[in-house]
Design a protein around this motif. Structure first.
Motif, PDB file in Angstrom:
ATOM      1  N   ALA A  32       0.890  -6.496   1.612  1.00 34.59           N
ATOM      2  CA  ALA A  32       1.702  -8.011   1.150  1.00 34.59           C
ATOM      3  C   ALA A  32       2.116  -7.935  -0.547  1.00 34.59           C
ATOM      4  O   ALA A  32       3.703  -8.684   0.346  1.00 34.59           O
ATOM      5  N   VAL A  33       2.345  -6.950  -0.709  1.00 33.10           N
ATOM      6  CA  VAL A  33       3.066  -7.774  -2.610  1.00 33.10           C
ATOM      7  C   VAL A  33       4.364  -7.476  -1.798  1.00 33.10           C
ATOM      8  O   VAL A  33       5.298  -7.311  -1.988  1.00 33.10           O
ATOM      9  N   ALA A  34       4.910  -5.908  -0.840  1.00 33.59           N
ATOM     10  CA  ALA A  34       5.825  -5.208  -0.233  1.00 33.59           C
ATOM     11  C   ALA A  34       6.736  -6.459   0.462  1.00 33.59           C
ATOM     12  O   ALA A  34       7.684  -6.996   0.441  1.00 33.59           O
ATOM     13  N   ALA A  35       6.473  -6.968   0.830  1.00 33.36           N
ATOM     14  CA  ALA A  35       6.919  -8.485   2.248  1.00 33.36           C
ATOM     15  C   ALA A  35       6.978  -9.237   1.216  1.00 33.36           C
ATOM     16  O   ALA A  35       8.329 -10.109   1.620  1.00 33.36           O
ATOM     17  N   GLU A  36       6.311  -9.785   0.631  1.00 34.66           N
ATOM     18  CA  GLU A  36       6.093 -11.082  -0.298  1.00 34.66           C
ATOM     19  C   GLU A  36       7.980 -11.060  -1.403  1.00 34.66           C
ATOM     20  O   GLU A  36       8.592 -11.244  -1.626  1.00 34.66           O
ATOM     21  N   LEU A  37       8.035  -9.196  -1.499  1.00 32.69           N
ATOM     22  CA  LEU A  37       8.963  -8.936  -2.189  1.00 32.69           C
ATOM     23  C   LEU A  37      10.093  -8.763  -1.358  1.00 32.69           C
ATOM     24  O   LEU A  37      11.740  -8.700  -1.380  1.00 32.69           O
ATOM     25  N   GLY A  38      10.058  -8.505  -0.034  1.00 33.60           N
ATOM     26  CA  GLY A  38      11.566  -8.562   1.251  1.00 33.60           C
ATOM     27  C   GLY A  38      11.564  -6.788   0.791  1.00 33.60           C
ATOM     28  O   GLY A  38      13.043  -6.988   1.057  1.00 33.60           O
ATOM     29  N   VAL A  39      10.736  -5.893   0.872  1.00 30.39           N
ATOM     30  CA  VAL A  39      11.306  -4.419   0.440  1.00 30.39           C
ATOM     31  C   VAL A  39       9.505  -3.751   1.482  1.00 30.39           C
ATOM     32  O   VAL A  39       9.138  -4.004   1.624  1.00 30.39           O
ATOM     33  N   ALA A  40      10.604  -2.383   1.646  1.00 32.58           N
ATOM     34  CA  ALA A  40       9.248  -1.776   2.680  1.00 32.58           C
ATOM     35  C   ALA A  40       8.521  -1.113   1.785  1.00 32.58           C
ATOM     36  O   ALA A  40       8.395  -0.902  -0.007  1.00 32.58           O
ATOM     37  N   THR A  41       7.277  -1.423   2.091  1.00 28.84           N
ATOM     38  CA  THR A  41       6.109  -0.837   1.277  1.00 28.84           C
ATOM     39  C   THR A  41       6.735   0.416   0.215  1.00 28.84           C
ATOM     40  O   THR A  41       5.824   0.037  -0.626  1.00 28.84           O
ATOM     41  N   MET A  42       6.457   1.407   0.746  1.00 27.39           N
ATOM     42  CA  MET A  42       6.979   2.667   0.353  1.00 27.39           C
ATOM     43  C   MET A  42       7.322   2.110  -0.574  1.00 27.39           C
ATOM     44  O   MET A  42       7.774   3.304  -1.926  1.00 27.39           O
TER      45      MET A  42
END
Length: 96
Positions: A32-42
């Motif tokens: 969810a944090v990655a999606a909020e930032l527009g980046v890949a989870t890893m």
């Protein structure tokens, strides 16, 4: 090819707080944090070790944003107690 977005602890903490304020603490995840930032989870793992560190960053962010006068006579324990009572009601993401 676009250059990868550079992240920092502050942007990660603010993204996590936005998720928790909007969707509740149960919605907080690295994905969810990655999606909020527009980046890949890893890619988050280059900046934090996991959700526990993200949670610590959120707490740091909340306390850094608080206006805390330097106590002259009161004990630091009493000041922390007063501060926590002031901060907790302001954020719907923090519950007793």
């Amino acid at each position: 090819m676009p250059r990868p977005r550079s992240l920092d602890h502050d942007s990660i903490a603010h993204a996590a707080l936005a998720i928790v304020d909007r969707d509740g603490f149960g919605a907080l995840s690295m994905r969810a944090v990655a999606a909020e930032l527009g980046v890949a989870t890893m890619s988050l793992y280059h900046y934090v070790t996991g959700r526990e560190e993200v949670e610590r960053l959120m707490v740091d962010c909340i306390f850094l944003a608080a206006d805390v006068p330097v106590p002259k006579t009161a004990s630091w324990e009493r000041e922390i107690s007063k501060l926590s009572k002031r901060c907790v009601p302001r954020s719907p993401s923090i519950r007793h």
